[in-house]
Design an enzyme around this catalytic site. Sequence first.
Site, PDB file in Angstrom:
ATOM      1  N   GLU A   1      -4.615 -17.779  75.503  1.00 17.30           N
ATOM      2  CA  GLU A   1      -4.513 -19.043  76.253  1.00 17.30           C
ATOM      3  C   GLU A   1      -5.615 -19.951  75.761  1.00 17.30           C
ATOM      4  O   GLU A   1      -6.786 -19.546  75.683  1.00 17.30           O
ATOM      5  CB  GLU A   1      -4.719 -18.838  77.765  1.00 17.30           C
ATOM      6  CG  GLU A   1      -3.574 -18.205  78.482  1.00 17.30           C
ATOM      7  CD  GLU A   1      -3.778 -18.193  80.007  1.00 17.30           C
ATOM      8  OE1 GLU A   1      -4.550 -19.024  80.522  1.00 17.30           O
ATOM      9  OE2 GLU A   1      -3.173 -17.326  80.647  1.00 17.30           O
TER      10      GLU A   1
ATOM     11  N   GLU B   1      -6.312 -11.827  82.941  1.00 16.69           N
ATOM     12  CA  GLU B   1      -7.579 -12.288  83.504  1.00 16.69           C
ATOM     13  C   GLU B   1      -8.019 -11.495  84.730  1.00 16.69           C
ATOM     14  O   GLU B   1      -8.086 -12.026  85.849  1.00 16.69           O
ATOM     15  CB  GLU B   1      -7.492 -13.787  83.823  1.00 16.69           C
ATOM     16  CG  GLU B   1      -7.171 -14.623  82.596  1.00 16.69           C
ATOM     17  CD  GLU B   1      -7.111 -16.127  82.889  1.00 16.69           C
ATOM     18  OE1 GLU B   1      -7.358 -16.538  84.037  1.00 16.69           O
ATOM     19  OE2 GLU B   1      -6.823 -16.887  81.945  1.00 16.69           O
TER      20      GLU B   1
END
Length: 445
Positions: free
Chosen positions: A349, A166
């Site tokens: 995720e 991320e």
Amino acid sequence: MTFLRFPEGFRFGLSTSAHQIEGYSTADGGGRSIWDHFAHTEGTTQDGDTADVACDHYHRWREDIGLMEQLGLKNYSFSLAWPRILPQGTGRLNPAGLDFYDRLVDRLLEAGIAPTATLYHWDLPVALQQLGGWLNRSVVDWFADYATIAFARLGDRVQQWVTINEPQVVAMLGHVGGQHAPGLRDLWGGLRVSHHLMLAHAEAVSRYRATGQSGQIGIKLVMGPADPASDQPADIAAAGRADAWGSRLFLDPLLRGSYPDILLERFPEAWSCIHPGDLERILDSLDFLGIDYYFRSVIAEGSGQMGVKHLRGPGPRTAMDWEIWPQGLRDLLLRLARDYPPIPLYVMESGAAFEDTLEGGRVHDRARQEYLASHLAAAHQAIAQGAPLQGYFVWSLMDNFEWAYGYAKRFGLIYVDYPTQQRILKDSALWYREVMQRGGLEFEG
Ligand code: IFM
């Protein structure tokens, strides 16, 4: 009810990250990370929580792999703590840190669990932050040197690597909003950091490819669709700008070799960090693209640097106050397949925090099970419509340190009773065990 079967070879898994579960970052010669420092700074985390102990996975990893075996897990995604391996970020190696991951990987493989290893999930060595951290272009070499050490030690057994988790969050929450370590607030700096993250990723990939090892390497981007609040042209244009800021800032350099024009035009001063040849290095640096999906955004025309306003969507919400919008995952996967060159996709995720309660030794987390079922169904639809999705990893194996929220938010399929460190399988874990075993789920759409 229909049974949604995923394609043969589809990889169901569970994810964690080092700083969120391991605890004891400086044990056996490890170094401190910017998150150790940040969480110990007053006012940064809920209730002053730190990851000093977290889930004590550093000592309980065998027991935790035992739980994975109980769940019949076949794929586990975790991260390596850079300062455990290189306490100062560069230079002197801490053999005990590397040994820890070496044993973890061996034991996972013995248990029939394929490891996916992420090199950077936000725990930069403090010593490197003192040199400017991600703002300093030297981070590209620091990171690639660290990655090279990890490949040399674990690359014979780890077949799937993720460079950076991320980058959006590192750049924006860490360097623009200041809610995450290192807690900086500087818009131009955040954009520079985003470019350095891309370059560091690309350099690590090129080192990996130079080893001749046979695995796959990619990155994890957190994304969701930016849906316009209405069909008014101004809202549609604002949604386009939000998308450029939140997703294309990373997707475009990786998959198109350019940054979105709108960002180049709006922030001209920020881009002096792009040197000749950088974009060529970043392009084609992915064997797969990892996607972390939690929510979409509803965007109207607004003010501020990007001229956007975030509205509350109509969907129900999780304990993070994030809108539950499974169709956003389908839309995102289809959009990636449609707008970018073909690339294998993984949801790396997906999950939700809810207010879990332990009752008579059980956690009846029906809401999480429903959340996951609806998102798996959305992923299944996307595959049926042509998205090259190869796997789906649930966040997270167990409750853990949720950054600025401390331990207040629980994302795990396994409940952690922090005072005793007891682990309890939630109902969602038992349900997901069946999904993984059957290769799909019963779903009423
Ligand atoms: O816990 C985080 C994780 O570290 C990165 N992705 C989002 C999760 C939930 O907020």
